[in-house]
Design an enzyme around this catalytic site. Structure first.
Site, short mmCIF file in Angstrom:
data_model
loop_
_atom_site.label_atom_id
_atom_site.label_comp_id
_atom_site.label_asym_id
_atom_site.label_seq_id
_atom_site.Cartn_x
_atom_site.Cartn_y
_atom_site.Cartn_z
N ASP A 130 0.19 -2.69 13.82
CA ASP A 130 -0.28 -3.94 13.20
C ASP A 130 -0.92 -4.83 14.26
O ASP A 130 -0.57 -4.75 15.44
CB ASP A 130 0.90 -4.71 12.59
CG ASP A 130 1.45 -4.04 11.34
OD1 ASP A 130 0.80 -3.14 10.79
OD2 ASP A 130 2.54 -4.45 10.91
N ARG A 180 -7.55 0.12 10.61
CA ARG A 180 -7.27 -0.55 9.33
C ARG A 180 -7.93 -1.93 9.43
O ARG A 180 -7.53 -2.75 10.26
CB ARG A 180 -5.77 -0.72 9.13
CG ARG A 180 -5.44 -1.57 7.89
CD ARG A 180 -4.08 -2.27 8.01
NE ARG A 180 -2.99 -1.35 8.22
CZ ARG A 180 -1.85 -1.69 8.84
NH1 ARG A 180 -1.67 -2.92 9.32
NH2 ARG A 180 -0.89 -0.81 8.99
C1 LIG Z 1 -2.05 -2.90 4.11
C2 LIG Z 1 -2.26 -4.21 4.78
C3 LIG Z 1 -1.91 -4.35 6.10
C4 LIG Z 1 -2.14 -5.57 6.75
N1 LIG Z 1 -1.92 -5.66 8.10
C5 LIG Z 1 -2.26 -6.80 8.74
C6 LIG Z 1 -2.20 -6.88 10.15
O1 LIG Z 1 -1.85 -5.94 10.84
N2 LIG Z 1 -2.55 -8.06 10.74
C7 LIG Z 1 -2.99 -9.14 10.00
O2 LIG Z 1 -3.32 -10.17 10.59
N3 LIG Z 1 -3.03 -9.08 8.66
C8 LIG Z 1 -2.69 -7.95 8.01
N4 LIG Z 1 -2.78 -7.89 6.65
C9 LIG Z 1 -3.01 -9.14 5.87
C10 LIG Z 1 -4.47 -9.47 5.75
O3 LIG Z 1 -4.97 -9.90 6.99
C11 LIG Z 1 -4.72 -10.58 4.71
O4 LIG Z 1 -4.04 -11.74 5.09
C12 LIG Z 1 -4.29 -10.22 3.31
O5 LIG Z 1 -4.57 -8.88 3.01
C13 LIG Z 1 -5.04 -11.10 2.27
O6 LIG Z 1 -6.41 -10.85 2.35
P1 LIG Z 1 -7.26 -10.05 1.22
O7 LIG Z 1 -8.24 -9.18 1.93
O8 LIG Z 1 -6.33 -9.36 0.31
O9 LIG Z 1 -8.12 -11.15 0.50
P2 LIG Z 1 -7.74 -12.51 -0.23
O10 LIG Z 1 -9.03 -13.14 -0.54
O11 LIG Z 1 -6.73 -13.28 0.56
O12 LIG Z 1 -7.04 -12.03 -1.57
C14 LIG Z 1 -7.75 -11.41 -2.63
C15 LIG Z 1 -6.87 -11.45 -3.86
O13 LIG Z 1 -5.69 -10.64 -3.65
C16 LIG Z 1 -4.54 -11.28 -4.19
N5 LIG Z 1 -3.61 -11.60 -3.09
C17 LIG Z 1 -3.87 -11.58 -1.76
N6 LIG Z 1 -2.76 -11.88 -1.06
C18 LIG Z 1 -1.78 -12.10 -1.96
C19 LIG Z 1 -0.41 -12.44 -1.86
N7 LIG Z 1 0.19 -12.60 -0.69
N8 LIG Z 1 0.31 -12.59 -3.02
C20 LIG Z 1 -0.26 -12.40 -4.21
N9 LIG Z 1 -1.58 -12.07 -4.37
C21 LIG Z 1 -2.31 -11.92 -3.27
C22 LIG Z 1 -5.02 -12.52 -4.90
O14 LIG Z 1 -5.29 -12.15 -6.24
C23 LIG Z 1 -6.31 -12.84 -4.18
O15 LIG Z 1 -7.21 -13.57 -4.96
C24 LIG Z 1 -2.62 -6.68 6.00
C25 LIG Z 1 -2.98 -6.53 4.66
C26 LIG Z 1 -2.82 -5.32 4.05
C27 LIG Z 1 -3.25 -5.18 2.64
#
Ligand SMILES: Cc1cc2nc3c(=O)[nH]c(=O)nc-3n(C[C@H](O)[C@H](O)[C@H](O)COP(=O)(O)OP(=O)(O)OC[C@H]3O[C@@H](n4cnc5c(N)ncnc54)[C@H](O)[C@@H]3O)c2cc1C
Length: 303
Positions: A130, A180
């Site tokens: 991560d 990722r």
């Molecule tokens: C598999 C995976 C691994 C990750 N690893 C890391 C990492 O190593 N380091 C890091 O900094 N970040 C990590 N993240 C988190 C990432 O950086 C984002 O903060 C997170 O994925 C939200 O961004 P989004 O691309 O989904 O878009 P967004 O625009 O935030 O979300 C799109 C839509 O998804 C839904 N959604 C998103 N988040 C949530 C939530 N928490 N609860 C409910 N609904 C939600 C909502 O419907 C939203 O409108 C990871 C995310 C995933 C999916």
């Protein structure tokens, strides 16, 4: 604004003690965390596998304060990869290097990572590193880079929001790593990171194109429809089939989309956190969707 407050709250130990001990937060924790034990996490992995979804198990915990804790976390991770190889084939593990001691002693952390990578390779389990807050981001990337020639199957997360990311990607000249791509979940200063959601999404799309052109077996960690649709198109345009890359999503988030992608024939991996140290993880999930805050506050005050 609320998101910023929640990300700051994620680092507040007093609040952590208050919230972690509160029985009424259980419902919310349950939504995002598979359980406290490895057995519960393996049970979730097996259920998801039966729906055609792969998983990555994350033993919750970060920013350990001494080497004994980092050694214990490494041992638990090794136990996890061994359980995976017997009971949930195809699963990976996701690890934070601050949990393996990065902030205490970077060399000891590198040794812990090496021990985990060796044990994982021995049983055919892939490790995903991560990417955390920028205070440990660069050493995390450098430690990953050193391990990469010996363990090229290892994946690392990169954050679209970080301004240095394109340069970091270009710096992998000999071996292009498995990545990722995520937007970035941490509270970062404007000088180091983009803060505007539209700019972050635009950078995510740009990096998607770069990654499908240059990196093996890319993973797109996102729930955003715009990013998902763009990744599908970019991969197809680069000649990749639906099984040549994967979408990754968080446990408890957009389950309908996870299933829909599987029905369409794409590979989907769900990031499944387990363990007792859920507080900072949960705060970051709430910062991503402040609408959850109301539900959370109601549960804390018991109404
Ligand atoms: C598999 C995976 C691994 C990750 N690893 C890391 C990492 O190593 N380091 C890091 O900094 N970040 C990590 N993240 C988190 C990432 O950086 C984002 O903060 C997170 O994925 C939200 O961004 P989004 O691309 O989904 O878009 P967004 O625009 O935030 O979300 C799109 C839509 O998804 C839904 N959604 C998103 N988040 C949530 C939530 N928490 N609860 C409910 N609904 C939600 C909502 O419907 C939203 O409108 C990871 C995310 C995933 C999916």
């Amino acid at each position: 604004m609320i998101s910023d407050l929640l990300l700051r709250a994620a680092k507040n130990k007093k609040l952590e003690n208050l919230v972690s001990g509160h029985p009424l937060t259980k419902g919310l924790v349950h939504r995002y965390v598979a359980g406290v034990s490895l057995d519960e996490a393996i049970g979730v992995a097996q259920r998801m596998n039966s729906e055609g979804i792969d998983v990555s198990l994350d033993l919750l915990g970060e920013q350990v304060e001494d080497l004994a804790e980092s050694t214990a976390a490494t041992d638990q991770y090794i136990e996890t990869v061994q359980a995976i190889s017997d009971r949930a084939p195809g699963a990976t593990v996701s690890v934070k290097l601050s949990q393996l001691g990065m902030a205490v002693d970077p060399q000891a952390c590198a040794k812990n990572l090496d021990r985990l990578l060796e044990a994982s390779a021995a049983v055919g389990v892939v490790v995903e590193v991560d990417m955390e807050h920028s205070s440990v981001g660069r050493p995390t990337l450098e430690t990953f880079r050193e391990a990469l020639p010996r363990y090229p199957q290892t994946r690392v997360a990169i954050q679209a929001a970080m301004r240095r990311t394109p340069e970091d990607l270009e710096s992998f000249t000999d071996i292009k790593p498995r990545l990722r791509l995520v937007k970035g979940a941490y509270d970062e200063p404007l000088g180091r990171a983009l803060r505007d959601r539209k700019e972050i999404t635009a950078q995510y799309l740009f990096l998607t194109d770069w990654i499908v052109a240059h990196c093996p077996d890319p993973a797109f960690g996102t729930h955003d429809d715009v990013c998902i649709e763009h990744a599908k198109k970019a991969a197809a345009a680069a000649g990749l089939g639906k099984r040549d890359f994967e979408f990754q999503m968080l446990y408890g988030v957009r389950r309908d989309v996870q299933r829909h992608l599987v029905r369409e024939g794409y590979r989907v991996r769900v990031y499944v956190p387990f363990g007792t140290q859920w507080y900072p993880y949960l705060m970051r999930r709430m910062a991503e969707r402040p609408a959850n805050l109301l539900f959370f506050l109601r549960s804390v005050v018991g109404r």
